[in-house]
Design a protein around this motif. Structure first.
Motif, PDB file in Angstrom:
ATOM      1  N   PRO A  21      -9.306 -42.493  -0.374  1.00 29.92           N
ATOM      2  CA  PRO A  21      -8.277 -42.763   0.639  1.00 29.92           C
ATOM      3  C   PRO A  21      -6.939 -43.194   0.038  1.00 29.92           C
ATOM      4  CG  PRO A  21      -9.910 -44.525   0.598  1.00 29.92           C
ATOM      5  CD  PRO A  21     -10.435 -43.429  -0.275  1.00 29.92           C
ATOM      6  N   SER A  74      -4.547 -40.325  -0.605  1.00 30.46           N
ATOM      7  CA  SER A  74      -4.457 -39.355   0.496  1.00 30.46           C
ATOM      8  C   SER A  74      -3.290 -39.669   1.421  1.00 30.46           C
ATOM      9  CB  SER A  74      -5.756 -39.371   1.304  1.00 30.46           C
ATOM     10  OG  SER A  74      -5.599 -38.700   2.536  1.00 30.46           O
ATOM     11  N   PHE A 109      -4.660 -40.503   4.946  1.00 26.57           N
ATOM     12  CA  PHE A 109      -5.093 -41.896   5.111  1.00 26.57           C
ATOM     13  C   PHE A 109      -3.892 -42.839   5.152  1.00 26.57           C
ATOM     14  CE2 PHE A 109      -6.436 -46.072   3.609  1.00 26.57           C
ATOM     15  CZ  PHE A 109      -7.519 -46.323   4.445  1.00 26.57           C
ATOM     16  N   ARG A 126     -11.547 -45.695   6.172  1.00 28.17           N
ATOM     17  CA  ARG A 126     -11.839 -45.790   4.737  1.00 28.17           C
ATOM     18  C   ARG A 126     -13.310 -45.481   4.479  1.00 28.17           C
ATOM     19  NH1 ARG A 126      -9.566 -47.860   0.192  1.00 28.17           N
ATOM     20  NH2 ARG A 126      -7.713 -48.557   1.333  1.00 28.17           N
ATOM     21  N   PHE A 174     -13.909 -41.769   4.799  1.00 26.76           N
ATOM     22  CA  PHE A 174     -13.479 -41.057   3.600  1.00 26.76           C
ATOM     23  C   PHE A 174     -14.549 -41.144   2.518  1.00 26.76           C
ATOM     24  CE2 PHE A 174      -9.456 -40.213   5.338  1.00 26.76           C
ATOM     25  CZ  PHE A 174      -8.662 -39.527   4.418  1.00 26.76           C
TER      26      PHE A 174
END
Length: 335
Positions: A240, A243, A246, A262, A265
């Motif tokens: 995350p 990303s 995210f 989270r 992910f």
């Protein structure tokens, strides 16, 4: 207790995007609710002319940005919300300050030095393409601040130098003509969110990687689906912290929602599903404001009325103050 005057300038170039909202608009509107502050918000349309000479774009951007702040809940009964160009005393103060500002101070301005360095790297004359607007705009910014004797000015780190310049100019004026100006302080929020754009770089109009704030639902979903991701398959754990999906999620989600995403992910949520949930989260938060925004765009007279109301409130400060400053420098009636 004397209220602190807090002044926020809003650049009127481009269409507001999610990064603007998270990084500047949302915290500024929240700060405006602080009863210990006397808040001033202005649309910096004079500043816009430095970078943009397209009249239609300057006008449209002013409309869109005013509508954005109003739609997102800026309470104009509690703050002074005005258009810079409606406060006629600001250009006059700019000239008074210009006459007290050393050229050497302007030579050190970051924006000017960057332009000179770029010209030299290209083999051009140092001042090629440099307008006096670009060169002296820190003085206009100082006038914006000092006109209302702002105590605090929320800015990004790249603007701190300009607040320091405003202090220097104010001190020089005060030394020469007497104590007229408060010395402003820069307020930098180190925890403010800086969103990544569609390509993973900082979300910025100059990169062309933004997600406009008030896109229609279908276009918002399409933009979110364009966010760059890696090739990890559903079921494969994803990081995350690297990303963009995210990162944008975290800027809009509660702590509980962030923790849940989270975990998703780590468990390998599919990128398509993550983007679907991100769209639903963002759209849910801005949906009502988008309706108000579109209503305001369809009724620009409402926006103009708010700005004119703000100009009256702003000039209640600026008009008597400029008279005082004129008297201080010797521009007054003879008899």
């Amino acid at each position: 207790m004397t209220k602190q005057r807090v002044l926020t300038g809003i650049t009127t170039t481009g269409t507001p995007h999610l990064g603007n909202y998270v990084g500047a608009i949302r915290p500024a509107i929240a700060a405006s609710q602080d009863e210990n502050n006397q808040s001033f918000y202005f649309l910096a349309d004079y500043h816009a002319l430095i970078k943009c000479q397209d009249p239609a774009q300057v006008h449209q951007s002013t409309l869109e940005i005013a509508a954005t702040w109003l739609a997102l809940g800026l309470n104009t009964d509690n703050v002074v919300f005005y258009r810079q160009s409606d406060v006629h005393e600001i250009p006059e103060l700019t000239w008074l300050l210009t006459c007290m500002t050393g050229k050497g101070l302007m030579n050190r301005a970051h924006a000017y030095k960057a332009a000179v360095d770029a010209n030299r790297a290209d083999g051009e004359d140092s001042d090629f393409g440099v307008t006096m607007g670009l060169y002296s705009y820190p003085i206009l910014m100082a006038a914006d601040i000092l006109m209302f004797n702002a105590n605090k000015v929320p800015v990004g780190k790249d603007q701190v130098q300009h607040i320091e310049m405003a202090r220097d100019i104010a001190q020089r004026f005060n030394h020469h003509y007497g104590e007229h100006f408060a010395l402003p302080e820069a307020v930098v929020d180190d925890h403010v969110a800086v969103l990544q754009g569609l390509d993973g770089r900082k979300m910025s109009k100059s990169y062309g990687n933004t997600i406009p704030l008030f896109l229609p639902e279908k276009k918002l979903k399409k933009h979110i689906n364009k966010i760059k991701t890696n090739l990890l398959e559903p079921g494969e754990p994803k990081d995350p912290d690297t990303s963009t999906v995210f990162q944008v999620w975290q800027a809009f989600a509660s702590e509980e929602q962030t923790a849940e995403m989270r975990k998703a992910f780590e468990e390998g949520i599919a990128w398509g599903e993550a983007k679907k949930q991100l769209f639903e989260l963002v759209n849910g938060q801005i949906g009502e404001a988008r309706e108000r925004y579109n209503e305001l765009l369809a009724n620009p007279d409402k926006i103009e009325a708010e700005l004119e109301k703000g100009a009256v409130k702003a000039r209640a400060y600026s008009a008597p103050f400029i008279e005082k400053l004129r008297h201080a420098v010797g521009i007054r009636k003879i008899g």
